[in-house]
Design a protein around this motif. Structure first.
Motif, short mmCIF file in Angstrom:
data_model
loop_
_atom_site.label_atom_id
_atom_site.label_comp_id
_atom_site.label_asym_id
_atom_site.label_seq_id
_atom_site.Cartn_x
_atom_site.Cartn_y
_atom_site.Cartn_z
N PRO A 47 0.82 -1.22 0.00
CA PRO A 47 0.00 0.00 0.00
C PRO A 47 0.85 1.27 0.00
O PRO A 47 0.52 2.25 -0.67
N GLU A 48 1.96 1.25 0.71
CA GLU A 48 2.85 2.43 0.75
C GLU A 48 3.47 2.69 -0.62
O GLU A 48 3.58 3.83 -1.06
N GLN A 49 3.90 1.63 -1.31
CA GLN A 49 4.47 1.81 -2.65
C GLN A 49 3.41 2.35 -3.60
O GLN A 49 3.70 3.23 -4.41
N ARG A 50 2.19 1.86 -3.51
CA ARG A 50 1.11 2.37 -4.35
C ARG A 50 0.86 3.84 -4.08
O ARG A 50 0.66 4.63 -5.00
N ARG A 51 0.88 4.21 -2.79
CA ARG A 51 0.67 5.62 -2.42
C ARG A 51 1.77 6.50 -3.01
O ARG A 51 1.51 7.54 -3.59
N LEU A 52 3.02 6.05 -2.88
CA LEU A 52 4.14 6.83 -3.39
C LEU A 52 4.09 6.97 -4.91
O LEU A 52 4.52 7.98 -5.46
N LEU A 53 3.58 5.95 -5.59
CA LEU A 53 3.46 5.99 -7.05
C LEU A 53 2.20 6.72 -7.51
O LEU A 53 2.02 6.94 -8.70
N GLY A 54 1.34 7.08 -6.58
CA GLY A 54 0.14 7.82 -6.95
C GLY A 54 -0.91 6.94 -7.58
O GLY A 54 -1.51 7.31 -8.58
N GLU A 55 -1.16 5.76 -7.00
CA GLU A 55 -2.11 4.80 -7.57
C GLU A 55 -1.81 4.56 -9.05
O GLU A 55 -2.52 5.02 -9.93
N PRO A 56 -0.75 3.84 -9.32
CA PRO A 56 -0.25 3.68 -10.69
C PRO A 56 -1.13 2.82 -11.60
O PRO A 56 -1.91 2.00 -11.14
N THR A 57 -0.95 3.07 -12.89
CA THR A 57 -1.50 2.18 -13.91
C THR A 57 -0.30 1.42 -14.48
O THR A 57 0.84 1.88 -14.38
N PHE A 58 -0.55 0.28 -15.09
CA PHE A 58 0.53 -0.56 -15.58
C PHE A 58 0.36 -0.82 -17.06
O PHE A 58 -0.74 -1.06 -17.53
N ARG A 59 1.48 -0.75 -17.79
CA ARG A 59 1.46 -1.04 -19.22
C ARG A 59 2.60 -2.00 -19.54
O ARG A 59 3.74 -1.76 -19.19
N GLY A 68 11.66 -3.63 -27.54
CA GLY A 68 11.66 -3.03 -28.86
C GLY A 68 10.46 -2.12 -29.13
O GLY A 68 10.44 -1.39 -30.10
N GLU A 69 9.46 -2.15 -28.26
CA GLU A 69 8.27 -1.33 -28.45
C GLU A 69 8.37 0.04 -27.78
O GLU A 69 7.47 0.86 -27.91
N ILE A 70 9.45 0.28 -27.07
CA ILE A 70 9.59 1.56 -26.37
C ILE A 70 10.02 2.65 -27.34
O ILE A 70 11.03 2.52 -28.02
N ASP A 71 9.24 3.69 -27.42
CA ASP A 71 9.55 4.86 -28.25
C ASP A 71 10.09 5.94 -27.30
O ASP A 71 9.32 6.62 -26.63
N VAL A 72 11.41 6.05 -27.23
CA VAL A 72 12.06 6.95 -26.28
C VAL A 72 11.58 8.39 -26.46
O VAL A 72 11.30 9.09 -25.49
N ALA A 73 11.46 8.84 -27.70
CA ALA A 73 11.01 10.22 -27.96
C ALA A 73 9.62 10.44 -27.38
O ALA A 73 9.37 11.48 -26.77
N GLN A 74 8.74 9.50 -27.54
CA GLN A 74 7.38 9.63 -27.01
C GLN A 74 7.39 9.62 -25.49
O GLN A 74 6.69 10.39 -24.86
N VAL A 75 8.21 8.76 -24.91
CA VAL A 75 8.31 8.70 -23.45
C VAL A 75 8.81 10.02 -22.90
O VAL A 75 8.30 10.52 -21.90
N GLU A 76 9.81 10.62 -23.55
CA GLU A 76 10.37 11.88 -23.07
C GLU A 76 9.39 13.04 -23.26
O GLU A 76 9.37 13.96 -22.46
N LYS A 77 8.59 13.01 -24.32
CA LYS A 77 7.65 14.10 -24.61
C LYS A 77 6.45 14.10 -23.68
O LYS A 77 5.95 15.15 -23.31
N SER A 78 5.97 12.94 -23.35
CA SER A 78 4.74 12.87 -22.56
C SER A 78 4.94 12.06 -21.29
O SER A 78 4.61 10.89 -21.24
N PRO A 79 5.49 12.72 -20.27
CA PRO A 79 5.69 11.99 -19.02
C PRO A 79 4.35 11.58 -18.41
O PRO A 79 3.39 12.33 -18.45
N ALA A 80 4.29 10.37 -17.93
CA ALA A 80 3.10 9.87 -17.24
C ALA A 80 3.58 9.25 -15.94
O ALA A 80 3.76 8.04 -15.86
N PRO A 81 3.82 10.09 -14.92
CA PRO A 81 4.46 9.58 -13.71
C PRO A 81 3.68 8.48 -13.00
O PRO A 81 4.25 7.71 -12.26
N GLN A 82 2.38 8.38 -13.25
CA GLN A 82 1.62 7.33 -12.58
C GLN A 82 1.55 6.04 -13.40
O GLN A 82 1.00 5.06 -12.95
N GLU A 83 2.14 6.07 -14.59
CA GLU A 83 2.16 4.88 -15.42
C GLU A 83 3.46 4.12 -15.20
O GLU A 83 4.54 4.67 -15.36
N VAL A 84 3.35 2.88 -14.82
CA VAL A 84 4.51 2.02 -14.61
C VAL A 84 4.64 1.14 -15.86
O VAL A 84 3.69 0.46 -16.24
#
Length: 106
Positions: free
Chosen positions: A23-35, A40-56
């Motif tokens: 529960p503490e980790q969830r609180r610190l992450l802000g009730e995260p979503t998971f993807r 090979g599917e990571i688009d670094v430019a997209q990740v840098e442009k649109s931060p989604a701090p609650q997305e793990v």
């Protein structure tokens, strides 16, 4: 302020990460979503442009079941560590004589 990326070591499964958070980790992450992604599917430019701090990001990678102590032992024995560490790491270790036996006469 940052994005959390999780990969699994041998013996661990990505599909268990969500259920293992305290529960503490969830609180610190802000009730995260998971993807789930493959590396090979990571688009670094997209990740840098649109931060989604609650997305793990749960990233599936190819991993080797080898411990650092085994790598140190290989180096000490003068054996190859190619494909076990990045080339830059192997070069740094060689340049700085890390984990190598002392040369005779020194």
């Amino acid at each position: 302020m940052t994005r959390v990326v999780v990969t699994a070591r041998p013996g661990w499964r990505l599909d268990e990460v969500e259920s293992l958070l305290t529960p503490e980790q969830r609180r610190l992450l802000g009730e995260p979503t998971f993807r789930y992604l493959r590396v090979g599917e990571i688009d670094v430019a997209q990740v840098e442009k649109s931060p989604a701090p609650q997305e793990v990001l749960l990233v599936e990678v190819v991993s080797l079941d080898i411990a650092s102590r085994e790598i140190r032992q290989l180096v000490e024995e003068g054996r190859s560590i190619r494909h076990l560490v990045p080339d830059t790491v192997a070069a740094y270790m060689a340049k700085n004589r890390l984990y190598q036996r002392p040369r005779a006469g020194r």
